[in-house]
Design a protein around this motif. Sequence first.
Motif, short mmCIF file in Angstrom:
data_model
loop_
_atom_site.label_atom_id
_atom_site.label_comp_id
_atom_site.label_asym_id
_atom_site.label_seq_id
_atom_site.Cartn_x
_atom_site.Cartn_y
_atom_site.Cartn_z
N ASN A 347 -67.13 -68.61 135.65
CA ASN A 347 -67.50 -67.50 134.77
C ASN A 347 -66.48 -67.32 133.65
OD1 ASN A 347 -69.77 -66.96 136.30
ND2 ASN A 347 -68.81 -65.30 137.47
N ALA A 348 -65.21 -67.54 133.98
CA ALA A 348 -64.15 -67.41 132.97
C ALA A 348 -64.34 -68.43 131.85
CB ALA A 348 -62.79 -67.57 133.62
N LYS A 349 -64.74 -69.65 132.21
CA LYS A 349 -64.96 -70.69 131.19
C LYS A 349 -66.12 -70.30 130.27
CE LYS A 349 -61.91 -72.73 133.51
NZ LYS A 349 -61.75 -71.47 134.27
N HIS A 350 -67.18 -69.75 130.87
CA HIS A 350 -68.32 -69.31 130.06
C HIS A 350 -67.89 -68.21 129.09
CE1 HIS A 350 -70.83 -71.85 132.40
NE2 HIS A 350 -70.91 -71.07 133.47
N LEU A 351 -67.06 -67.29 129.55
CA LEU A 351 -66.58 -66.21 128.69
C LEU A 351 -65.71 -66.77 127.56
CD1 LEU A 351 -66.11 -63.24 127.95
CD2 LEU A 351 -64.28 -63.18 129.68
N ALA A 352 -64.83 -67.70 127.89
CA ALA A 352 -63.95 -68.29 126.87
C ALA A 352 -64.77 -69.01 125.81
CB ALA A 352 -62.97 -69.26 127.54
N GLU A 353 -65.77 -69.74 126.24
CA GLU A 353 -66.59 -70.52 125.29
C GLU A 353 -67.43 -69.59 124.42
OE1 GLU A 353 -69.31 -74.58 125.43
OE2 GLU A 353 -69.07 -73.36 127.23
N ARG A 354 -67.91 -68.51 125.01
CA ARG A 354 -68.81 -67.61 124.29
C ARG A 354 -68.07 -66.67 123.34
NH1 ARG A 354 -70.75 -65.79 128.48
NH2 ARG A 354 -69.70 -63.77 128.67
N GLN A 355 -66.92 -66.16 123.75
CA GLN A 355 -66.27 -65.08 123.00
C GLN A 355 -64.91 -65.45 122.41
OE1 GLN A 355 -66.79 -61.28 124.87
NE2 GLN A 355 -64.94 -60.42 123.96
N PHE A 356 -64.28 -66.51 122.91
CA PHE A 356 -62.92 -66.81 122.47
C PHE A 356 -62.76 -68.25 121.98
CE2 PHE A 356 -62.58 -63.34 125.57
CZ PHE A 356 -61.89 -62.40 124.81
N ASN A 357 -63.77 -68.75 121.31
CA ASN A 357 -63.69 -70.09 120.72
C ASN A 357 -62.80 -70.01 119.48
OD1 ASN A 357 -64.33 -72.35 118.93
ND2 ASN A 357 -65.90 -72.87 120.43
N ILE A 358 -61.65 -70.68 119.51
CA ILE A 358 -60.67 -70.52 118.44
C ILE A 358 -61.18 -71.06 117.11
CG2 ILE A 358 -59.49 -72.69 118.96
CD1 ILE A 358 -57.94 -69.40 117.61
N LEU A 359 -62.04 -72.08 117.13
CA LEU A 359 -62.56 -72.61 115.87
C LEU A 359 -63.47 -71.59 115.20
CD1 LEU A 359 -63.29 -76.34 116.81
CD2 LEU A 359 -61.25 -75.34 115.76
N ASP A 360 -64.27 -70.89 115.99
CA ASP A 360 -65.10 -69.82 115.42
C ASP A 360 -64.23 -68.68 114.90
OD1 ASP A 360 -67.36 -71.24 116.09
OD2 ASP A 360 -67.75 -70.12 117.94
N ILE A 361 -63.20 -68.34 115.65
CA ILE A 361 -62.31 -67.25 115.24
C ILE A 361 -61.58 -67.62 113.95
CG2 ILE A 361 -60.24 -65.94 115.89
CD1 ILE A 361 -61.23 -66.23 118.84
N GLN A 362 -61.07 -68.85 113.89
CA GLN A 362 -60.40 -69.31 112.66
C GLN A 362 -61.35 -69.29 111.46
OE1 GLN A 362 -58.84 -73.24 113.68
NE2 GLN A 362 -56.77 -72.43 113.40
N LYS A 363 -62.58 -69.72 111.68
CA LYS A 363 -63.57 -69.75 110.59
C LYS A 363 -63.80 -68.34 110.05
CE LYS A 363 -66.88 -72.62 111.15
NZ LYS A 363 -68.12 -73.28 111.62
N ARG A 364 -63.92 -67.36 110.96
CA ARG A 364 -64.11 -65.99 110.54
C ARG A 364 -62.89 -65.48 109.76
NH1 ARG A 364 -65.77 -64.96 115.90
NH2 ARG A 364 -64.06 -63.46 116.18
N PHE A 365 -61.71 -65.88 110.23
CA PHE A 365 -60.47 -65.41 109.60
C PHE A 365 -60.32 -65.99 108.19
CE2 PHE A 365 -55.93 -65.84 108.64
CZ PHE A 365 -55.48 -64.54 108.83
#
Length: 368
Positions: A347-365
């Motif tokens: 479940n933790a891996k699913h959460l990390a992939e869904r909400q804490f993907n660093i490439l998505d976060i960097q793109k938003r930033f």
Amino acid sequence: MKLLSYQPFSLYSNSGGSRILRRLYQGYESQVNSLVLEANYWTAPKGLILERTVAASPQGHKYYRWYVRTCVTWLREKKFRLRNINRVQKEAANIEHDIIHVINHGPFSGALCKSRIRLKKQLWVSFHDHFSTTGSTQDDARELWKQADRRLVISNALGVEYSRLFGYRNFEIITDGVKKEELSIVNPELNDELVIYFAGLLHLEYLPLFKALAEALDLLVRQGLKIKLVLRGTQQVSFLKNRLFAVEYKSVSFDEKELKEELDAAAILYLPIKFSPSEFSLYSLSTKMVGYLSSSGAILYHGPENGAACLLLQETGSAECCTSLNVQDLTKAILSLINHRQVLSENAKHLAERQFNILDIQKRFWLA
């Protein structure tokens, strides 16, 4: 686009805020200049980002007694406040930049807010924690919140609270993150020795949690378990001596590969969150938690039941949570984690992939 990152700590120090910034700036290092107002004598390791340090006046030393530290802090933040702000502004004026990225942390976070440095520059402000827990002033937090062109908050709860306190403004959630390839495969087998892992310094507020953990681990050893507690970057803790379980201390490391291997070797990732002040747990998401989510082990959350991290982990079934300092409760939580370790970790891996993907976060930033 040139970004000036201004914060009271080095990007290469051992802190959660530093980790968030290093991850956000990874791959964009040539576009970033870091400006640090350093309160204490300390030499940071070098990294890919050019970092300039302004020594706050007067400087502190780790060997000062508490009353000397108190006096020095008062002088720095009151008597020499304008001098320190002027030095920051003068240094910033010599750095090429289009955007000022301020971390609202510490008593001088508003130093670039109203100066001529601010003119015709975009102002992005990151709010990693509630101002009352960072040494920042409420006035600085309010001004930064109002003047920012972008408000980057660690959690939705913090953005909602600041809108209530300072007036509604648009905000974005920007956190730490992990890469997809960093998500480890869950190991269904447990080794004979149960390895529990914690990374980071232990502040005074965390000692009661660790004392409860030590007592719980002793109880589990008496029940037949073989346990080792691995502490990375943690100072020596006196009450961990002469325990029934093994304790291994490891020094601070910035080697991502080494740290990842350690995380994956552990069956349990210990995530303590201090019970007070409540503003910390209510609004902050630990960077440690994000790293833990990607590892092959399972997270043991230990802290307030209404904390932002606890609510997220419980809602997604991504951790075993103990919300008291009662040793029996903690012992039961550890045994429950052992029995449900594989599901919790998946479940933790699913959460990390869904909400804490660093490439998505960097793109938003970077592409906002």
